[in-house]
Write a protein that holds these residues in place. Structure first.
Motif, mmCIF file in Angstrom:
data_model
loop_
_atom_site.group_PDB
_atom_site.id
_atom_site.type_symbol
_atom_site.label_atom_id
_atom_site.label_comp_id
_atom_site.label_asym_id
_atom_site.label_seq_id
_atom_site.Cartn_x
_atom_site.Cartn_y
_atom_site.Cartn_z
ATOM 1 N N VAL A 14 3.319 -11.955 -6.995
ATOM 2 C CA VAL A 14 2.385 -12.270 -5.915
ATOM 3 C C VAL A 14 2.508 -11.238 -4.803
ATOM 4 O O VAL A 14 1.522 -10.741 -4.267
ATOM 5 C CB VAL A 14 2.652 -13.682 -5.349
ATOM 6 C CG1 VAL A 14 1.745 -13.942 -4.161
ATOM 7 C CG2 VAL A 14 2.414 -14.736 -6.420
ATOM 8 N N LEU A 15 3.769 -10.893 -4.473
ATOM 9 C CA LEU A 15 3.985 -9.912 -3.415
ATOM 10 C C LEU A 15 3.410 -8.550 -3.797
ATOM 11 O O LEU A 15 2.864 -7.829 -2.964
ATOM 12 C CB LEU A 15 5.479 -9.791 -3.101
ATOM 13 C CG LEU A 15 6.064 -11.014 -2.380
ATOM 14 C CD1 LEU A 15 7.564 -10.849 -2.195
ATOM 15 C CD2 LEU A 15 5.390 -11.214 -1.024
ATOM 16 N N ILE A 16 3.554 -8.201 -5.079
ATOM 17 C CA ILE A 16 2.985 -6.926 -5.530
ATOM 18 C C ILE A 16 1.481 -6.934 -5.315
ATOM 19 O O ILE A 16 0.887 -5.965 -4.845
ATOM 20 C CB ILE A 16 3.296 -6.684 -7.028
ATOM 21 C CG1 ILE A 16 4.787 -6.449 -7.212
ATOM 22 C CG2 ILE A 16 2.495 -5.502 -7.553
ATOM 23 C CD1 ILE A 16 5.202 -6.250 -8.649
ATOM 24 N N LEU A 17 0.856 -8.058 -5.664
ATOM 25 C CA LEU A 17 -0.587 -8.188 -5.496
ATOM 26 C C LEU A 17 -0.981 -8.048 -4.031
ATOM 27 O O LEU A 17 -1.934 -7.340 -3.675
ATOM 28 C CB LEU A 17 -1.027 -9.552 -6.031
ATOM 29 C CG LEU A 17 -2.321 -9.621 -6.829
ATOM 30 C CD1 LEU A 17 -2.311 -8.625 -7.969
ATOM 31 C CD2 LEU A 17 -2.524 -11.016 -7.381
ATOM 32 N N VAL A 18 -0.209 -8.733 -3.180
ATOM 33 C CA VAL A 18 -0.501 -8.662 -1.740
ATOM 34 C C VAL A 18 -0.351 -7.229 -1.254
ATOM 35 O O VAL A 18 -1.196 -6.694 -0.531
ATOM 36 C CB VAL A 18 0.447 -9.595 -0.951
ATOM 37 C CG1 VAL A 18 0.270 -9.364 0.537
ATOM 38 C CG2 VAL A 18 0.164 -11.048 -1.299
ATOM 39 N N ALA A 19 0.739 -6.581 -1.674
ATOM 40 C CA ALA A 19 0.981 -5.199 -1.243
ATOM 41 C C ALA A 19 -0.150 -4.292 -1.700
ATOM 42 O O ALA A 19 -0.654 -3.463 -0.938
ATOM 43 C CB ALA A 19 2.316 -4.711 -1.801
ATOM 44 N N ALA A 20 -0.564 -4.452 -2.964
ATOM 45 C CA ALA A 20 -1.642 -3.612 -3.480
ATOM 46 C C ALA A 20 -2.915 -3.829 -2.685
ATOM 47 O O ALA A 20 -3.625 -2.879 -2.355
ATOM 48 C CB ALA A 20 -1.879 -3.915 -4.955
ATOM 49 N N ALA A 21 -3.207 -5.095 -2.365
ATOM 50 C CA ALA A 21 -4.416 -5.393 -1.592
ATOM 51 C C ALA A 21 -4.370 -4.686 -0.244
ATOM 52 O O ALA A 21 -5.345 -4.062 0.181
ATOM 53 C CB ALA A 21 -4.565 -6.899 -1.413
ATOM 54 N N ILE A 22 -3.213 -4.779 0.413
ATOM 55 C CA ILE A 22 -3.075 -4.148 1.725
ATOM 56 C C ILE A 22 -3.215 -2.639 1.615
ATOM 57 O O ILE A 22 -3.910 -1.997 2.410
ATOM 58 C CB ILE A 22 -1.711 -4.509 2.366
ATOM 59 C CG1 ILE A 22 -1.663 -6.008 2.663
ATOM 60 C CG2 ILE A 22 -1.484 -3.706 3.633
ATOM 61 C CD1 ILE A 22 -0.342 -6.483 3.207
ATOM 62 N N ILE A 23 -2.566 -2.064 0.591
ATOM 63 C CA ILE A 23 -2.615 -0.606 0.446
ATOM 64 C C ILE A 23 -4.022 -0.109 0.170
ATOM 65 O O ILE A 23 -4.528 0.794 0.831
ATOM 66 C CB ILE A 23 -1.664 -0.139 -0.683
ATOM 67 C CG1 ILE A 23 -0.216 -0.389 -0.265
ATOM 68 C CG2 ILE A 23 -1.871 1.343 -0.979
ATOM 69 C CD1 ILE A 23 0.784 -0.093 -1.346
ATOM 70 N N PHE A 24 -4.697 -0.727 -0.818
ATOM 71 C CA PHE A 24 -6.039 -0.251 -1.157
ATOM 72 C C PHE A 24 -7.015 -0.453 -0.011
ATOM 73 O O PHE A 24 -7.808 0.424 0.311
ATOM 74 C CB PHE A 24 -6.564 -0.945 -2.427
ATOM 75 C CG PHE A 24 -6.077 -0.305 -3.697
ATOM 76 C CD1 PHE A 24 -5.024 -0.865 -4.410
ATOM 77 C CD2 PHE A 24 -6.664 0.863 -4.171
ATOM 78 C CE1 PHE A 24 -4.565 -0.259 -5.579
ATOM 79 C CE2 PHE A 24 -6.211 1.467 -5.337
ATOM 80 C CZ PHE A 24 -5.157 0.910 -6.040
ATOM 81 N N MET A 25 -6.955 -1.628 0.616
ATOM 82 C CA MET A 25 -7.855 -1.871 1.745
ATOM 83 C C MET A 25 -7.532 -0.917 2.885
ATOM 84 O O MET A 25 -8.417 -0.352 3.526
ATOM 85 C CB MET A 25 -7.718 -3.326 2.251
ATOM 86 C CG MET A 25 -8.460 -4.363 1.441
ATOM 87 S SD MET A 25 -10.256 -4.089 1.377
ATOM 88 C CE MET A 25 -10.762 -4.730 2.966
#
Lengths: 261, 261, 326
Positions: B226-237
């Protein structure tokens, strides 16, 4: 013969035309390459060095390349034809000393053949470089091309049918959509008919769709024995469905002439 | 922020009613997409019917993948309907109308349109979930959660490539090909891809965030993923927003505009 | 009078890649791009007073849109200063946007698929208008612009004239102090054109609304504006009033005459434009031959049955300015 010459001219002109508009075709080629790449992983994982229904990894990749080479080459004209009918422009064609049907066929085949050739060259190149193997032989290639042309012809007949529907229906996009989905599935685009459960296999073999994609692809792979089996069926479908559209076309245009477009 | 949410709701309401004016088109777009997605599943139905499993994946897993992908792409394009039109808006100069209004540009551009096809995708994904072996109330909530995160990854990813137009003049082809690639890669059992390709699928073509990670979270909830997903979302956005803002500054210096004069 | 816009020494240059033809040249340009500087706007100075309707005209490519973009904050300049309502546009674009309205006649706004009433509501949210203020303002605008019947219709069903009326009305919902109008009457027929012009004139008078008008339509300029600024090739070439333009610039008068007998003018500075029997149209350069002189001459030879004196059409004046004459 002289009567047919005009269609060859249409063919030639369109051929050159198509060559010049190759830029947006580049986008399609890119996608083609992309699909090949992705599905190589899938099929490698599926086959794991083995065989299913007479296919192994290499043959499957070539199969897919062949079906896509035909699928991506089709010259779509049903909306153009619907326009001609709706606006009444088709009357111009009907008044001229050529058959609208043959005229569209010449246009269609010239565009589709050049695209198919480019797809084949590109696809074969990629597969040769990555797989180092091929079931293709010169004989297979020639027979495969003939079978592809037959398949393209069957497809033309259906496209023409969809175009003709404009005589009776407001919108024909839905028909095209449904038709594409049939090709997608029981035409054997992504997965050969051989993989289907028996009942579906039987059903599909009675339908014309597999003779557009699946059959020619198998010919490229298996050669003359396959050709001997499928080509007569292809001709059969061309005659049956072709006869239908000729009949419909004559009836439909007579209706047009009476109503004055 | 409150203003933005109000605007999202307004645009959604207005765009929906405007689209519903064209009743036939509305239905075709939405349900056409649902139908389209159903046919995609056909391939997997046949394949799994034949081989049972591909690496560690079964039909149910594949259906789950489709569910997540269609829901997350759907969420993104329903609310940010202009996401894939940004390049065109910039090139055509329509960006100027947004600049003259007292509202943050990026969010405004994105929410001012909705995509009907995306609604079809969303509906499909939601319905499909209940046919998977993972359907349960808890899993449904997890599904929504991961889909929302994944939709931000999709959004950020596309903002990046759409904004490239500010820098290279016209990123239309790139901006079209890349999301399609993400889609193509993500609609496959993730384990078929080997090491090198996997790295790409976590970065440049982030399809793993739509298949591998969400599925693993639903199958067995784990906080790290879940944290990886959150991190990816933050990075891409984050990268997307940064690129857009910087690009906008460039636009205001005017060198892009000259090309349109 | 209070100045709402001040422009000083405004300049804008763009760098463009020099494009050359031929394969070899294209390749060279890829490796070593050569840039040339295009001076879109050079050292412009002008000001706009509160409540005036100012015409900003020039041939295509003269630098009009570039200047307007800098005034509205979309573009920042290479040199010079701009102050609009006391703000620097590109630095306070958002803040300024609450106070200005804009209508670009050629570009359809992004909500062209929505009915006007929805567009108004959207704008109310975007400009964060107070509910009561919005309701009152809307009622007023609908009345003034006669939008009652078309409020609920999708914009695609409206005629161009109706659409423009809506667009101008929508651009005013937040009660801006300045309105930037770009080609507002383009494509409209004469009746509708006048309708729109009346509306703008009315707004200007009652609300003290400052209007910055760009138009190729000479009628717009003549009917609406007191002052005119002419820009060409990035430079301000004329700064005058409409009346001065007509008076100073070209001192020709046009006489449409119906005489008792046929008459052929022999005086210099007099040009026959049209002649049919005893009716004729002559052009008089009053710098060479005064009206008094020519009229005396006519009366000496014959009698005047009917006569109209008119001025050179504005079109000609503008064309002369554009082509650098006089």
């Amino acid at each position: 013969m002289k009567r047919l010459r005009k269609y060859f001219t249409v063919f030639k002109i369109n051929f050159v035309n198509e060559l010049m508009y190759s830029r947006n075709f580049m986008g399609q080629i890119l996608f083609f390459g992309l699909f090949l790449f992705v599905y190589s992983f899938l099929w490698r994982a599926v086959f794991r060095g083995g065989e299913i229904e007479g296919f192994d990894f290499v043959r499957m990749m070539w199969y897919f390349m062949f079906t896509e080479s035909i699928m991506l080459s089709k010259f779509v004209f049903h909306s153009e034809m619907a326009q001609d009918i709706k606006t009444g422009d088709i009357a111009y064609h009907l008044n001229k000393p050529y058959s609208y049907l043959l005229f569209m066929y010449a246009k269609y085949m010239s565009s589709s053949l050049i695209r198919m050739t480019m797809n084949l060259m590109f696809g074969s190149l990629i597969l040769f470089i990555t797989l180092h193997q091929t079931p293709l032989t010169p004989l297979h290639l020639i027979l495969g091309i003939i079978s592809s042309m037959a398949g393209l012809t069957i497809n033309f007949v259906f496209f023409f049918l969809i175009g003709l529907s404009a005589l009776w229906f407001e919108e024909n996009t839905a028909f095209h959509f449904i038709y594409s989905k049939f090709l997608f599935t029981i035409g054997g685009l992504f997965i050969p008919i051989e993989f289907f459960p028996d009942w579906l296999k039987n059903f599909s073999s009675r339908m014309p769709f597999m003779y557009i994609l699946n059959a020619p692809a198998k010919v490229y792979i298996n050669g003359s024995s396959e050709f001997a089996r499928v080509f007569p069926m292809q001709l059969f479908h061309i005659l049956v469905w072709g006869g239908l559209i000729v009949w419909l076309f004559n009836r439909g245009t007579r209706r047009l002439n009476i109503n004055g477009g | 922020m409150k203003k933005l949410i109000k605007l999202i709701w307004r645009y959604f309401k207005f765009n929906l009613s405007a689209q519903m004016e064209y009743r036939a088109n509305f239905l075709i777009q939405t349900f056409g997409m649902v139908l389209n997605d159903v046919f995609l599943l056909f391939f997997w139905w046949i394949l799994f019917g034949k081989v049972g499993m591909i690496n560690d994946y079964q039909m149910g897993d594949m259906m789950l993948v489709y569910s997540v992908v269609t829901i997350s792409f759907g969420i993104s394009l329903v609310f940010f309907g202009n996401l894939l039109n940004m390049t065109e808006i910039i090139i055509k100069g329509e960006l100027d109308s947004y600049l003259l209004l007292p509202q943050e540009e990026l969010s405004h551009i994105l929410v001012s349109r909705i995509s009907l096809g995306a609604m079809g995708d969303f509906i499909f994904g939601m319905l499909l979930f209940f046919f998977t072996p993972y359907a349960s109330a808890v899993n449904f909530l997890i599904l929504i959660g991961v889909s929302i995160l994944a939709s931000f990854i999709f959004t950020g990813f596309n903002i990046i490539f759409q904004s490239l137009t500010f820098y290279i003049g016209n990123s239309t082809t790139l901006a079209r090909v890349l999301p399609e690639s993400v889609l193509t890669f993500s609609l496959n059992p993730p384990s078929i891809f080997n090491g090198a390709v996997r790295i790409i699928l976590f970065t440049a073509i982030p399809s793993m965030y739509f298949s591998f990670i969400p599925i693993s979270i639903i199958k067995e909830f784990n906080l790290l993923s879940v944290l990886i997903l959150v991190a990816a979302a933050i990075i891409f956005m984050g990268i997307g927003i940064l690129l857009f803002k910087r690009g906008l500054k460039k636009y205001e210096s005017g060198n892009l505009i000259v090309k349109r004069m | 009078m209070e100045k709402v816009v001040e422009v000083n020494g405004l300049s804008k240059s763009f760098k463009t890649k020099v494009k050359r033809s031929g394969l070899k040249e294209s390749f060279k340009s890829l490796m070593h791009p050569v840039y040339k500087e295009v001076k879109a706007v050079q050292d412009i100075n002008f000001s706009v007073e509160k409540g005036e309707v100012l015409a900003f005209i020039g041939p295509n490519g003269a630098g009009k849109s570039t200047t307007i973009k800098m005034m509205t904050g979309i573009l920042y300049p290479s040199a010079g200063e701009v102050s609009v309502l006391g703000m620097i546009p590109w630095k306070s674009r958002k803040k300024l946007s609450y106070k200005i309205g804009s209508v670009f006649g050629q570009k359809s706004q992004m909500w062209f698929h929505l009915p006007p009433e929805d567009s108004f509501e959207l704008m109310a949210d975007i400009y964060e208008l107070n509910k009561n203020d919005y309701k009152n303002r809307l009622k007023e605008l609908v009345k003034r612009f006669q939008l009652e019947e078309i409020m609920h219709q999708p914009v695609r069903k409206l005629s161009l004239g109706q659409r423009i009326r809506c667009e101008i009305a929508v651009s005013l919902i937040h009660d801006p102090e300045i309105l930037f109008l770009d080609e507002p009457t383009i494509g409209l027929d004469v009746v509708v054109k006048n309708q729109i012009r009346e509306l703008i004139k009315d707004l200007n008078k009652r609300k003290d609304l400052t209007v910055f008008l760009t138009s190729h339509d000479v009628g717009d300029i003549e009917k609406l504006c007191r002052r005119v600024i002419v820009i060409d090739k990035g430079q301000l070439i004329l700064h005058s009033t409409v009346n001065e333009l007509k008076h100073d610039f070209l001192k020709t008068k046009i006489l449409s005459l119906k005489l008792e007998d046929e008459y052929t003018p022999q005086l210099s500075g007099v040009n026959v434009l049209k002649k049919k029997g005893t009716g004729m149209k002559i052009e008089v350069d009053t710098q060479i031959c005064s009206l008094q002189t020519i009229l005396n001459d006519i009366i000496k030879r014959t009698a005047i049955v009917d006569m109209t004196i008119s001025e050179t059409p504005m079109e000609e004046i503008i064309e002369t300015i554009y082509t650098g004459g006089a």
